[in-house]
Design a protein around this motif. Structure first.
Motif, PDB file in Angstrom:
ATOM      1  N   LYS A   1     -48.878   7.395  54.561  1.00 45.89           N
ATOM      2  CA  LYS A   1     -48.975   7.208  56.015  1.00 45.89           C
ATOM      3  C   LYS A   1     -47.761   7.777  56.754  1.00 45.89           C
ATOM      4  CE  LYS A   1     -52.737   5.056  55.192  1.00 45.89           C
ATOM      5  NZ  LYS A   1     -54.030   5.754  55.448  1.00 45.89           N
ATOM      6  N   LEU A   2     -46.692   8.040  56.039  1.00 47.89           N
ATOM      7  CA  LEU A   2     -45.468   8.567  56.656  1.00 47.89           C
ATOM      8  C   LEU A   2     -45.582  10.068  56.913  1.00 47.89           C
ATOM      9  CD1 LEU A   2     -42.803   6.721  54.496  1.00 47.89           C
ATOM     10  CD2 LEU A   2     -42.974   6.564  56.997  1.00 47.89           C
TER      11      LEU A   2
ATOM     12  N   LEU B   1     -39.054   3.429  61.417  1.00 44.67           N
ATOM     13  CA  LEU B   1     -39.378   4.561  62.271  1.00 44.67           C
ATOM     14  C   LEU B   1     -40.284   4.169  63.433  1.00 44.67           C
ATOM     15  CD1 LEU B   1     -39.861   7.420  59.643  1.00 44.67           C
ATOM     16  CD2 LEU B   1     -37.890   6.994  61.134  1.00 44.67           C
ATOM     17  N   CYS B   2     -40.969   3.034  63.325  1.00 43.08           N
ATOM     18  CA  CYS B   2     -41.804   2.560  64.425  1.00 43.08           C
ATOM     19  C   CYS B   2     -40.975   1.914  65.533  1.00 43.08           C
ATOM     20  CB  CYS B   2     -42.848   1.565  63.921  1.00 43.08           C
ATOM     21  SG  CYS B   2     -44.232   2.341  63.046  1.00 43.08           S
TER      22      CYS B   2
ATOM     23  N   GLU C   1     -35.532   8.906  73.159  1.00 44.98           N
ATOM     24  CA  GLU C   1     -36.007   7.983  72.127  1.00 44.98           C
ATOM     25  C   GLU C   1     -37.189   8.604  71.398  1.00 44.98           C
ATOM     26  OE1 GLU C   1     -35.019   3.720  74.371  1.00 44.98           O
ATOM     27  OE2 GLU C   1     -37.101   4.319  74.004  1.00 44.98           O
ATOM     28  N   PHE C   2     -37.287   8.304  70.098  1.00 41.25           N
ATOM     29  CA  PHE C   2     -38.496   8.684  69.362  1.00 41.25           C
ATOM     30  C   PHE C   2     -38.933   7.511  68.504  1.00 41.25           C
ATOM     31  CE2 PHE C   2     -35.525   9.524  65.930  1.00 41.25           C
ATOM     32  CZ  PHE C   2     -36.261   9.260  64.775  1.00 41.25           C
ATOM     33  N   TRP C   3     -40.212   7.505  68.169  1.00 43.39           N
ATOM     34  CA  TRP C   3     -40.783   6.426  67.360  1.00 43.39           C
ATOM     35  C   TRP C   3     -42.092   6.898  66.757  1.00 43.39           C
ATOM     36  CZ3 TRP C   3     -40.822   6.908  72.549  1.00 43.39           C
ATOM     37  CH2 TRP C   3     -42.048   6.881  73.210  1.00 43.39           C
ATOM     38  N   LEU C   4     -42.535   6.196  65.725  1.00 40.77           N
ATOM     39  CA  LEU C   4     -43.847   6.460  65.140  1.00 40.77           C
ATOM     40  C   LEU C   4     -44.891   5.622  65.855  1.00 40.77           C
ATOM     41  CD1 LEU C   4     -43.540   6.572  61.231  1.00 40.77           C
ATOM     42  CD2 LEU C   4     -43.393   8.445  62.872  1.00 40.77           C
TER      43      LEU C   4
ATOM     44  N   LYS D   1     -47.662   3.253  65.720  1.00 39.65           N
ATOM     45  CA  LYS D   1     -48.001   2.296  64.659  1.00 39.65           C
ATOM     46  C   LYS D   1     -49.405   2.510  64.103  1.00 39.65           C
ATOM     47  CE  LYS D   1     -44.942  -1.411  66.260  1.00 39.65           C
ATOM     48  NZ  LYS D   1     -44.857  -2.806  66.750  1.00 39.65           N
ATOM     49  N   GLY D   2     -50.308   2.943  64.955  1.00 38.22           N
ATOM     50  CA  GLY D   2     -51.694   3.082  64.522  1.00 38.22           C
ATOM     51  C   GLY D   2     -51.966   4.328  63.713  1.00 38.22           C
ATOM     52  N   GLY D   3     -51.356   5.461  64.093  1.00 39.39           N
ATOM     53  CA  GLY D   3     -51.682   6.717  63.434  1.00 39.39           C
ATOM     54  C   GLY D   3     -50.538   7.402  62.730  1.00 39.39           C
ATOM     55  N   GLY D   4     -49.304   6.929  62.924  1.00 38.87           N
ATOM     56  CA  GLY D   4     -48.168   7.518  62.229  1.00 38.87           C
ATOM     57  C   GLY D   4     -47.617   8.783  62.854  1.00 38.87           C
ATOM     58  N   GLY D   5     -48.117   9.163  64.040  1.00 39.37           N
ATOM     59  CA  GLY D   5     -47.602  10.349  64.707  1.00 39.37           C
ATOM     60  C   GLY D   5     -46.282  10.079  65.406  1.00 39.37           C
ATOM     61  N   VAL D   6     -45.459  11.117  65.557  1.00 40.66           N
ATOM     62  CA  VAL D   6     -44.153  10.983  66.205  1.00 40.66           C
ATOM     63  C   VAL D   6     -44.297  11.165  67.714  1.00 40.66           C
ATOM     64  CG1 VAL D   6     -41.874  12.034  66.478  1.00 40.66           C
ATOM     65  CG2 VAL D   6     -42.815  11.674  64.202  1.00 40.66           C
ATOM     66  N   CYS D   7     -43.743  10.225  68.468  1.00 37.49           N
ATOM     67  CA  CYS D   7     -43.711  10.289  69.928  1.00 37.49           C
ATOM     68  C   CYS D   7     -42.260  10.372  70.381  1.00 37.49           C
ATOM     69  CB  CYS D   7     -44.360   9.047  70.542  1.00 37.49           C
ATOM     70  SG  CYS D   7     -46.039   8.693  69.969  1.00 37.49           S
ATOM     71  N   MET D   8     -42.048  10.937  71.548  1.00 35.82           N
ATOM     72  CA  MET D   8     -40.696  11.030  72.089  1.00 35.82           C
ATOM     73  C   MET D   8     -40.733  10.836  73.599  1.00 35.82           C
ATOM     74  SD  MET D   8     -37.852  14.100  71.790  1.00 35.82           S
ATOM     75  CE  MET D   8     -37.305  13.572  70.160  1.00 35.82           C
ATOM     76  N   SER D   9     -39.698  10.204  74.122  1.00 32.82           N
ATOM     77  CA  SER D   9     -39.538  10.032  75.562  1.00 32.82           C
ATOM     78  C   SER D   9     -38.133  10.479  75.949  1.00 32.82           C
ATOM     79  CB  SER D   9     -39.773   8.572  75.964  1.00 32.82           C
ATOM     80  OG  SER D   9     -39.776   8.431  77.362  1.00 32.82           O
TER      81      SER D   9
END
Length: 292
Positions: free
Chosen positions: A62-63, A99-100, A111-114, A116-124
């Motif tokens: 999942k990672l 990572l979440c 900021e970045f995070w995973l 939780k539902g799909g494991g994709g990387v998000c950033m703001s």
């Protein structure tokens, strides 16, 4: 429902095979086909499911493939070598959980995070990390507190002739397709007697000429869009464009901009909160406003 619960605990009493009797390796194969929230729910069924749901094989699948590099980016000390060793020794479920979280970069302006539902990387990316024309002149711009922003501050424009906001980020995104957005709000939001309201005092100029959005990457990808800013009083994610990451081992540099430089009229009454980068599957779920 009671029969299912009894079977899951292995307490059928009639000689039938219960869920708790399944080999942990078989349970792990089932869990590999579920998303992380479902895996956590299945872990409550029995000790066998709980053991399988804690297995490194399940969570490593999942990672993102570059999870060690992401963990290093999230480390406060920035010691990538030590973090890479740590990534191989701690349980992969713990790596996923770390990572979440909200992992801050550049003094907390990014900021970045995973997901939780799909494991994709998000950033703001905070408005404080953007290059804004006239930001140092309080006749035009001010940073104001706002509890609706994940950074608790937004850039507010009272009035200006030359509107230009630019930014960039360089990061090792995992392979995939990503969407980039500007999070904007027409009007100045505030609280009155505990209720959310907004002031439309300075809103003007956005219906005369459209705002142009631009996006480019270090590997030559480009996207652009334009729109008139409408609907005061609500936060809107304005879609700039999409880009594709082909290798998670090399950082990609993304440059983006929002401009309206027609100096025949002024514009104002706009809050700029942040720039968001999300996997395309998440962007479609949120159904943002998309302009051509």
């Amino acid at each position: 429902m009671g029969a299912v619960s009894s079977s899951a605990r292995g307490g059928g009493g009639d000689g039938a095979t219960a869920l708790g009797d399944l080999p942990e390796s078989c349970v792990a194969e089932v869990l590999l086909r579920l998303d992380p929230p479902e895996i956590c729910r299945m872990a409550r069924l029995s000790r066998t499911f709980r053991g399988a749901a804690s297995g490194d094989g399940v969570w490593e699948a999942k990672l993102p493939t570059n999870y060690a590099r992401l963990l290093a980016a999230a480390a406060a000390d920035g010691n990538e070598e030590a973090t890479a060793v740590e990534a191989e020794t701690i349980p992969k479920k713990e790596v996923y959980a770390r990572l979440c979280r909200r992992n801050r970069l550049n003094g907390g302006t990014k900021e970045f995070w995973l997901d939780k539902g799909g494991g994709g990387v998000c950033m703001s990316i905070s408005s404080r990390a953007l290059s804004i024309t006239g930001i140092d002149d309080r006749r035009y711009w001010n940073f104001i507190p706002n509890d609706e922003s994940r950074f608790h501050v937004v850039a507010y424009l009272s009035q200006i002739w030359w509107f230009e906001v630019r930014g960039e980020v360089e990061f090792c995104f995992p392979e995939g397709t990503y969407s980039l957005f500007f999070r904007l709000h027409l009007g100045r939001p505030f609280k009155r007697l505990g209720r959310r309201v907004y002031s439309s005092e300075h809103i003007h100029g956005w219906d005369i000429k459209p705002v142009r959005f631009q996006l480019s990457t270090s590997d030559g990808q480009q996207a652009q869009s334009k729109c008139y800013l409408t609907d005061p009083g609500v936060w809107i994610n304005h879609h700039v464009g999409d880009f594709v990451v082909k290798s998670s081992d090399e950082p990609v540099k993304i440059q983006f901009a929002m401009v309206q430089i027609d100096c025949t009229h002024t514009k104002g009454g706009l809050c700029v909160d942040s720039v968001a980068v999300k996997p395309q599957y998440l962007a479609k779920k949120k159904a943002p406003r998309i302009y051509v």
